[in-house]
Write an enzyme that holds these catalytic residues in place. Structure first.
Site, PDB file in Angstrom:
ATOM      1  N   LYS A 184       0.914  -1.057  -0.099  1.00  0.00           N
ATOM      2  CA  LYS A 184       0.087   0.050   0.017  1.00  0.00           C
ATOM      3  C   LYS A 184       0.714   1.358   0.096  1.00  0.00           C
ATOM      4  O   LYS A 184       1.921   1.341   0.746  1.00  0.00           O
ATOM      5  CB  LYS A 184      -0.771  -0.202   0.959  1.00  0.00           C
ATOM      6  CG  LYS A 184      -1.886   1.043   1.421  1.00  0.00           C
ATOM      7  CD  LYS A 184      -3.102   0.649   0.183  1.00  0.00           C
ATOM      8  CE  LYS A 184      -4.033   2.008   0.211  1.00  0.00           C
ATOM      9  NZ  LYS A 184      -3.561   2.878  -0.774  1.00  0.00           N
ATOM     10  N   LYS A 192       4.683   2.590   8.509  1.00  0.00           N
ATOM     11  CA  LYS A 192       3.401   3.420   8.549  1.00  0.00           C
ATOM     12  C   LYS A 192       2.285   2.556   8.792  1.00  0.00           C
ATOM     13  O   LYS A 192       1.152   2.769   9.634  1.00  0.00           O
ATOM     14  CB  LYS A 192       3.369   4.519   7.547  1.00  0.00           C
ATOM     15  CG  LYS A 192       2.174   5.363   7.854  1.00  0.00           C
ATOM     16  CD  LYS A 192       1.944   6.387   6.697  1.00  0.00           C
ATOM     17  CE  LYS A 192       3.146   7.111   6.418  1.00  0.00           C
ATOM     18  NZ  LYS A 192       3.126   8.221   5.361  1.00  0.00           N
ATOM     19  N   LYS A 196       5.667   2.021  -2.786  1.00  0.00           N
ATOM     20  CA  LYS A 196       5.814   3.523  -3.356  1.00  0.00           C
ATOM     21  C   LYS A 196       6.190   3.485  -4.769  1.00  0.00           C
ATOM     22  O   LYS A 196       6.981   2.787  -5.119  1.00  0.00           O
ATOM     23  CB  LYS A 196       6.534   4.318  -2.409  1.00  0.00           C
ATOM     24  CG  LYS A 196       6.131   5.877  -2.250  1.00  0.00           C
ATOM     25  CD  LYS A 196       4.958   5.957  -1.328  1.00  0.00           C
ATOM     26  CE  LYS A 196       4.907   7.368  -1.172  1.00  0.00           C
ATOM     27  NZ  LYS A 196       3.518   7.741  -0.046  1.00  0.00           N
ATOM     28  N   THR A 244      -5.441  13.048   5.701  1.00  0.00           N
ATOM     29  CA  THR A 244      -4.047  13.353   5.982  1.00  0.00           C
ATOM     30  C   THR A 244      -3.926  14.439   6.821  1.00  0.00           C
ATOM     31  O   THR A 244      -3.286  14.360   7.969  1.00  0.00           O
ATOM     32  CB  THR A 244      -2.975  13.148   4.750  1.00  0.00           C
ATOM     33  OG1 THR A 244      -3.209  12.201   3.856  1.00  0.00           O
ATOM     34  CG2 THR A 244      -1.676  13.266   5.182  1.00  0.00           C
ATOM     35  N   ASN A 284      -2.565  19.623  -0.324  1.00  0.00           N
ATOM     36  CA  ASN A 284      -3.733  19.041   0.449  1.00  0.00           C
ATOM     37  C   ASN A 284      -3.573  18.855   1.804  1.00  0.00           C
ATOM     38  O   ASN A 284      -4.425  19.068   2.760  1.00  0.00           O
ATOM     39  CB  ASN A 284      -4.233  17.757  -0.428  1.00  0.00           C
ATOM     40  CG  ASN A 284      -5.374  17.015   0.199  1.00  0.00           C
ATOM     41  OD1 ASN A 284      -6.435  17.833   0.060  1.00  0.00           O
ATOM     42  ND2 ASN A 284      -5.219  15.849   0.501  1.00  0.00           N
ATOM     43  N   SER A 319      -7.467   5.627   3.550  1.00  0.00           N
ATOM     44  CA  SER A 319      -7.442   4.706   2.167  1.00  0.00           C
ATOM     45  C   SER A 319      -7.873   3.304   2.498  1.00  0.00           C
ATOM     46  O   SER A 319      -8.640   2.604   1.933  1.00  0.00           O
ATOM     47  CB  SER A 319      -5.938   4.728   1.905  1.00  0.00           C
ATOM     48  OG  SER A 319      -5.626   5.760   0.903  1.00  0.00           O
TER      49      SER A 319
END
Length: 432
Positions: free
Chosen positions: A81, A105, A117, A205, A236, A365
């Site tokens: 993820k 994380k 990533k 976030t 954001n 997510s």
């Protein structure tokens, strides 16, 4: 047709030290918990590294060759993820480091995920919306079965957004057999609400950054009212963190991004700045209610809280001594390098580490992934309550661990994350 120069030939700033930073952080925590040498070997490397080169026709009929990356670090706890970013600094080393951070994380947050990533090495401001759509769809096609809803689930990151994810989801689903297409909607998260996205994912976030600051203040028996904060990066994450902090009575006094830096010690109204940025192509240059300041003096702005929410390696040993803030909350991934962190800790500063501070995004997510997987539809108030509960649990675990072991919050967060993965390996064993 004409082939234009490969993106590799573009001069770009190097992302120096990110891999070294994450490995030093990992090894420091591994030493603290006496991590088994075999598991240390496994977690020190990535599982898979995908590099794809693909052609895309531009609006003028010429073709450019793009290079994309997807690094899958570890999936002991579940599917890979992590986000996809479009930026000139994207390369294999950056993707490796960011994928590792995602593993820690998701583990720290208690999610059934591993870490991945990637992205494309490009400056999206140089391309039209139609070109970015073709680039995104071609990248998704090139990744093929290296992503999937139960295998590797991308999400937005720097310079990507819900529209990017909608293009990815549509492209991926279009390559599946007809009977399987709708069942693959959760191949990506961060989609628009009308395309299976989660209500509130856009702010998750930044909300998490705000919440961890609030939790820290509560642990220290203080209020956020009238606390002055600065934000590097007004995208954001930076915007939503500032929005929620302002609602709590805190005061935004300086902002920095790629376009420039501004300051107003009397306070910058977050909504006014946001509206100005929206009306001026993403830039707050010439914002009338603040004064421009030199970029190199930004971190030296008089404040209580600093939120680096842009790129990695922004705070180093060279500029750490400038920081006036007591608390640094990492809205970005890896904004402080190892030497910078050592300098800040010596100065008595507190750092809320990225794998805790900005984990609201991946938690959101996860909620979206569950919503799609189970055919449900969650309301905004329900999402925010769930985020609050999950982040509170994570913060308390890190805070209590750091207090009990007399260590900084980053090391504590790493220890908790790595111990969870170690437990999975110990219980399951190593194949064969």
């Amino acid at each position: 047709m004409t082939l234009v120069a490969d993106q590799k030939k573009q001069k770009k700033p190097a992302v120096r030290g990110m891999m070294e930073n994450v490995m030093e952080q990992f090894n420091s925590a591994a030493d603290q918990i006496n991590l088994h040498p075999n598991i240390r070997k496994i977690l020190s490397i990535t599982n898979n590294e995908i590099v794809v080169n693909f052609p895309v026709k531009m609006d003028n009929g010429e073709v450019e060759i793009f290079r994309g990356y997807r690094v899958q670090h570890n999936n002991a706890l579940g599917p890979y993820k992590g986000g996809l970013r479009y930026h000139p600094t994207v390369d294999i080393d950056a993707a490796r480091a960011l994928a590792m951070w995602m593993t820690w994380k998701t583990s720290l947050a208690g999610l059934p995920y591993g870490g991945g990533k990637g992205g494309i090495q490009l400056d999206p401001s140089k391309y039209s919306k139609d070109e970015l759509e073709r680039i995104t769809r071609r990248f998704t096609f090139a990744l093929a079965d290296n992503i999937g809803p139960e295998h590797d689930i991308p999400a937005p990151d720097i310079n990507t957004n819900s529209q990017t994810m909608a293009w990815m989801a549509d492209t991926y689903m279009s390559t599946r057999p007809p009977a399987e297409r709708t069942a693959n909607q959760h191949v990506v998260t961060g989609k628009p609400e009308g395309s299976g996205g989660l209500e509130g994912r856009d702010r998750a976030t930044g909300y998490g950054v705000y919440l961890t600051i609030k939790f820290w203040a509560e642990k220290n028996e203080m209020t956020l009212k009238n606390k002055r904060f600065i934000v590097q990066g007004f995208g954001n994450v930076g915007y939503w963190a500032a929005h929620f902090l302002e609602n709590e009575g805190a005061k935004l006094v300086a902002v920095q991004d790629a376009y420039g830096s501004i300051e107003n010690q009397d306070g910058i109204n977050v909504a006014s700045l946001f509206n100005y940025v929206q009306a001026h192509k993403g830039s707050f240059v010439d914002f009338p209610d603040a004064d421009p300041i030199d970029k190199d003096s930004f971190f030296g702005t008089d404040c209580d809280i600093c939120i680096p929410a842009a790129l990695g390696n922004q705070i180093t040993k060279e500029n750490a001594s400038q920081l006036k803030a007591t608390l640094i909350a990492e809205g970005a991934n890896g904004p402080i390098n190892v030497e910078g962190e050592k300098a800040l800790l010596k100065l008595g500063k507190t750092i809320i580490p990225d794998i805790l501070c900005n984990s609201g995004g991946v938690i959101g997510s996860y909620f979206e992934w569950l919503q799609n997987r189970n055919g449900e539809l969650w309301q905004l108030d329900e999402v925010m309550v769930k985020l609050d509960k999950k982040l509170n649990e994570s913060f308390n675990k890190v805070w209590e661990y750091s207090q009990r072991r007399s260590m900084d919050m980053r090391t504590a967060a790493y220890c908790i994350a790595i111990e969870r993965i170690e437990k999975a390996y110990v219980q399951r064993g190593i194949f064969p």
